[in-house]
Scaffold this motif. Structure first.
Motif, PDB file in Angstrom:
ATOM      1  N   THR A  12      46.729  32.054  39.694  1.00 21.96           N
ATOM      2  CA  THR A  12      46.239  33.221  38.833  1.00 21.96           C
ATOM      3  C   THR A  12      45.051  32.544  38.060  1.00 21.96           C
ATOM      4  O   THR A  12      44.186  33.362  37.929  1.00 21.96           O
ATOM      5  CB  THR A  12      47.436  33.684  37.930  1.00 21.96           C
ATOM      6  OG1 THR A  12      48.176  32.864  37.248  1.00 21.96           O
ATOM      7  CG2 THR A  12      48.284  34.664  38.712  1.00 21.96           C
ATOM      8  N   THR A  65      41.995  32.673  40.312  1.00 24.44           N
ATOM      9  CA  THR A  65      41.563  33.850  40.472  1.00 24.44           C
ATOM     10  C   THR A  65      40.954  34.299  39.235  1.00 24.44           C
ATOM     11  O   THR A  65      39.621  35.031  39.297  1.00 24.44           O
ATOM     12  CB  THR A  65      42.700  34.935  40.761  1.00 24.44           C
ATOM     13  OG1 THR A  65      43.534  34.248  41.838  1.00 24.44           O
ATOM     14  CG2 THR A  65      42.264  36.173  40.979  1.00 24.44           C
ATOM     15  N   LEU A  96      42.548  40.535  44.411  1.00 19.66           N
ATOM     16  CA  LEU A  96      43.417  39.717  44.753  1.00 19.66           C
ATOM     17  C   LEU A  96      44.757  40.266  45.556  1.00 19.66           C
ATOM     18  O   LEU A  96      45.485  41.404  45.184  1.00 19.66           O
ATOM     19  CB  LEU A  96      44.231  39.443  43.339  1.00 19.66           C
ATOM     20  CG  LEU A  96      45.604  38.334  43.602  1.00 19.66           C
ATOM     21  CD1 LEU A  96      45.055  37.152  44.219  1.00 19.66           C
ATOM     22  CD2 LEU A  96      46.052  38.104  42.067  1.00 19.66           C
ATOM     23  N   VAL A 100      40.660  37.552  47.497  1.00 20.92           N
ATOM     24  CA  VAL A 100      41.520  36.287  47.149  1.00 20.92           C
ATOM     25  C   VAL A 100      42.799  36.403  47.834  1.00 20.92           C
ATOM     26  O   VAL A 100      43.520  37.345  47.665  1.00 20.92           O
ATOM     27  CB  VAL A 100      41.643  35.923  45.679  1.00 20.92           C
ATOM     28  CG1 VAL A 100      42.542  34.714  45.417  1.00 20.92           C
ATOM     29  CG2 VAL A 100      40.115  35.625  45.199  1.00 20.92           C
TER      30      VAL A 100
END
Length: 333
Positions: free
Chosen positions: A128, A131, A151, A45
């Motif tokens: 966030t 994610t 991430l 990500v």
């Protein structure tokens, strides 16, 4: 190597941060490949809108959807997602308020930019949140959809604020969906399932920023992972020669004699070439000594350290797989 703060076997969210110019995105991409190796499914990500993942994997710009971008060594798949804050906000509004259609009208009016200007932490909560949802997501069989999520996070100077969503949202809402959402995100980020890795170079500024970032992370109760020392140049000279050069005792005449004996050159040409080479040796020795000192400084952080080589031809797909294999060999995945 020091023992890591977390057990990698339990980690599902690998957050990668680092000072600009240290190769943060490259390390994140290689880590995703390493983690996927052997038949696992990993999501990579990015959240900064730079399309760095697409560039590294030599792909067109990624849309706001999860798609497979690479096959890992020994099988396994790497998927990628470039998070768009506006799309994330639309999902958020539909999930909690049933307002996706109205949300699209609001985005055309610039509501996302307005909201994130008034409350900068809100954008971080959106990305966030997306994610950590991927970390928690389960398929119809009840198993996690992804074995791990990597991430590619903001730089070191902003990482603690980026991850500390509960604190950032405190001024926005004390109850309701936003508060509940941030608590859910925080529950994943602060759990043993998460590790925040730092990418650095063996240079004073990146090393100091790494140490400062680790200290801030720990003060906020966030889980520090490992340190990836990137672009490491191996010395081609024996330690005895380096020690001699650092102490200023390196004799160019020995080099000149060696050049003459090898038939490379002779006379004054050998002396001139030996002098130039001697300067290079001394410079190399001093750089090696400084790098050794920076290694010792990083060791004081008490985190596992992994060294990744400087790739002479730059980072292409082959280089990315080489870095991934290097990580696996060192036990980073």
């Amino acid at each position: 190597m020091e023992s890591p703060d977390t057990d990698w076997a339990d980690v599902r969210l690998h957050v990668v941060t680092g000072k600009g110019g240290t190769g943060k995105t490259t390390v994140a991409a290689a880590l995703a490949l390493a983690l996927a190796s052997g038949g696992r499914k990993v999501l990579l990500v990015e959240v900064e809108g730079r399309q760095g993942i697409a560039q590294i994997f030599d792909l067109p710009p990624l849309p706001y959807e999860e798609r497979r971008i690479a096959v890992a060594p020994s099988g396994g798949d790497v998927y990628a997602l470039a998070i768009d804050p506006e799309e994330a906000m639309l999902e958020y509004m539909e999930m909690f308020y049933g307002m996706r259609r109205a949300g699209r009208a609001l985005t055309k009016m610039g509501i996302v930019d307005f909201a994130t200007t008034v409350a900068p932490g809100f954008r971080d909560v959106l990305v966030t949140g997306k994610t950590t949802e991927a970390v928690r997501r389960r398929g119809k069989n009840g198993r996690r959809v992804y074995d791990a999520v990597v991430l590619d996070a903001p730089p070191t100077g902003r990482i603690t604020r980026f991850l500390n969503v509960t604190k950032e949202v405190a001024g926005l809402a004390r109850v309701g969906p936003i508060k509940n959402h941030s608590d859910l995100v925080s529950g994943v980020v602060k759990s043993p399932e998460t590790a925040v890795h730092f990418v650095t170079l063996l240079e004073e500024m990146p090393v100091q920023e790494t140490l400062d970032g680790i200290a801030e992370l720990r003060a906020a109760g966030l889980p520090a992972g490992g340190i990836f020392i990137n672009m490491v140049r191996r010395s081609l000279l024996p330690q005895a020669a380096l020690d001699t050069a650092v102490k200023g005792r390196f004799d160019p005449e020995e080099l000149a004699l060696g050049l003459k004996a090898a038939g490379i050159t002779d006379g004054s040409q050998a002396d001139a070439l030996a002098g130039a080479l001697a300067e290079e040796v001394v410079e190399h020795a001093h750089r090696t000594e400084l790098e050794r000192a920076e290694r010792e400084t990083l060791a004081g952080a008490g985190l596992t350290r992994y060294e990744l080589p400087l790739l002479a031809d730059g980072v292409d797909l082959a280089g990315l797989y080489e870095l991934a294999e290097n990580m696996r060999t060192q036990g980073a995945a």
